[in-house]
Design a protein around this motif. Structure first.
Motif, PDB file in Angstrom:
ATOM      1  N   ILE A  26      -5.150  25.759  12.067  1.00 35.57           N
ATOM      2  CA  ILE A  26      -4.485  26.934  11.674  1.00 35.57           C
ATOM      3  C   ILE A  26      -2.951  26.800  12.193  1.00 35.57           C
ATOM      4  CG2 ILE A  26      -4.017  29.385  11.916  1.00 35.57           C
ATOM      5  CD1 ILE A  26      -7.062  29.951  11.921  1.00 35.57           C
ATOM      6  N   GLY A  27      -2.889  26.465  13.420  1.00 39.12           N
ATOM      7  CA  GLY A  27      -1.651  26.261  14.004  1.00 39.12           C
ATOM      8  C   GLY A  27      -0.791  25.037  13.041  1.00 39.12           C
ATOM      9  N   TYR A  28      -1.618  23.931  12.991  1.00 44.12           N
ATOM     10  CA  TYR A  28      -0.870  22.854  12.263  1.00 44.12           C
ATOM     11  C   TYR A  28      -0.448  23.432  10.630  1.00 44.12           C
ATOM     12  CZ  TYR A  28      -0.477  18.881   9.074  1.00 44.12           C
ATOM     13  OH  TYR A  28      -0.067  17.988   8.092  1.00 44.12           O
ATOM     14  N   ALA A  29      -1.333  24.148  10.015  1.00 42.93           N
ATOM     15  CA  ALA A  29      -0.986  24.673   8.695  1.00 42.93           C
ATOM     16  C   ALA A  29       0.101  25.538   8.733  1.00 42.93           C
ATOM     17  CB  ALA A  29      -2.333  25.188   8.276  1.00 42.93           C
ATOM     18  N   THR A  30       0.208  26.365   9.747  1.00 50.47           N
ATOM     19  CA  THR A  30       1.378  27.445   9.846  1.00 50.47           C
ATOM     20  C   THR A  30       2.537  27.096  10.707  1.00 50.47           C
ATOM     21  OG1 THR A  30       0.343  28.741  11.781  1.00 50.47           O
ATOM     22  CG2 THR A  30      -0.444  29.186   9.349  1.00 50.47           C
ATOM     23  N   ASN A  31       2.331  25.691  11.224  1.00 55.60           N
ATOM     24  CA  ASN A  31       3.517  25.512  12.139  1.00 55.60           C
ATOM     25  C   ASN A  31       3.768  26.257  13.474  1.00 55.60           C
ATOM     26  OD1 ASN A  31       5.202  23.222  13.097  1.00 55.60           O
ATOM     27  ND2 ASN A  31       7.080  24.609  12.195  1.00 55.60           N
ATOM     28  N   ASN A  32       2.485  26.775  13.900  1.00 61.97           N
ATOM     29  CA  ASN A  32       2.164  27.651  15.104  1.00 61.97           C
ATOM     30  C   ASN A  32       2.163  26.714  16.346  1.00 61.97           C
ATOM     31  OD1 ASN A  32       1.284  29.461  17.020  1.00 61.97           O
ATOM     32  ND2 ASN A  32       1.322  30.951  15.720  1.00 61.97           N
ATOM     33  N   GLN A  33       3.086  26.727  17.031  1.00 56.50           N
ATOM     34  CA  GLN A  33       3.107  25.775  18.347  1.00 56.50           C
ATOM     35  C   GLN A  33       1.751  26.150  19.033  1.00 56.50           C
ATOM     36  OE1 GLN A  33       5.082  22.901  18.859  1.00 56.50           O
ATOM     37  NE2 GLN A  33       5.678  23.135  16.748  1.00 56.50           N
ATOM     38  N   ASN A 120       1.365  18.301  16.614  1.00 52.65           N
ATOM     39  CA  ASN A 120       0.634  18.404  15.345  1.00 52.65           C
ATOM     40  C   ASN A 120      -0.139  17.126  15.090  1.00 52.65           C
ATOM     41  OD1 ASN A 120       1.838  16.217  12.937  1.00 52.65           O
ATOM     42  ND2 ASN A 120       3.809  17.289  13.946  1.00 52.65           N
TER      43      ASN A 120
END
Length: 213
Positions: A26-33, A120
């Motif tokens: 989810i972090g990768y998909a939303t660019n959430n570090q 990422n």
């Protein structure tokens, strides 16, 4: 008490594997570090949890706790200590738990020795590995649980398969599993690259290193 602790650790491992599968991706998909940064610590905690569960299974064999069905079926009072230890992976339930333990070790190793990869990139790799671990942990919990207890407790066990008390048994399964399970790293690297849809030279060099291992 030990069988219950082993069971609870497996439940915790299931939750950790789920989190490792979902949060970094989810972090990768939303660019959430922040979510991507959870990948490495979750990997290490997953290994510690699964390893603790496996150690408890070995302890149950050493203590000859015949209240545990798996121990009663694969050990006996006359079994020497060295084979009581290795009997922990002498049948289906224990060998699958060993598989999960080795899987968690590989995941933790990738998390530890992946500093050259971007956040990422490693988030995708560890998420895929977490998904693989999730499947195996779920299988152990719901279809092949080595911590299932029985009552009444037998006075002695059924003994280990007579074909297995040999030195080769001590080293065969661990070495075999390290090789087989290690291939999941190559799979995760490939799937992670496909998710991104791009493979650069750094990625190829890093993948080659793990394939050699």
């Amino acid at each position: 008490m030990l069988p219950e602790i082993g069971q609870y650790l497996l439940v915790l491992a299931l939750l950790l594997a789920t989190a490792l599968t979902v949060l970094p991706m989810i972090g990768y998909a939303t660019n959430n570090q922040t979510l991507m940064q959870t990948a490495r610590p979750l990997s290490h905690v997953l290994f510690v949890t699964v390893m603790a569960s496996f150690v408890i299974l070995v302890m149950l064999f050493v203590q000859q706790d015949f209240s545990v069905k798996y121990v009663a079926q694969n050990s006996s009072l006359e079994l020497p200590l060295r084979y009581r230890i290795t009997a922990a992976w002498g049948a289906h339930e224990g060998s699958i738990l060993m598989w999960v333990t080795v899987q968690a070790l590989w995941i933790s190793a990738v998390a530890k020795f992946s500093q050259s990869l971007s956040l990422n990139q490693i988030a995708r790799v560890l998420s895929v590995l977490g998904f693989i671990a999730l499947g195996f942990v779920a299988f152990v919990l719901f279809a092949s649980n080595p911590f299932e207890t029985i009552f009444p407790v037998p006075l002695d066990g059924h003994d280990l398969n007579p074909l297995l008390p040999a030195f080769g048994m001590i080293i065969h399964a661990p070495l075999l599993y390290f090789g087989y399970v290690g291939l999941s790293v190559a799979l995760a690297l490939s799937v992670a690259a496909l998710i991104r849809g791009a493979i650069n030279e750094q990625w190829i060099r890093w993948s080659r290193r793990w394939n050699y291992i």
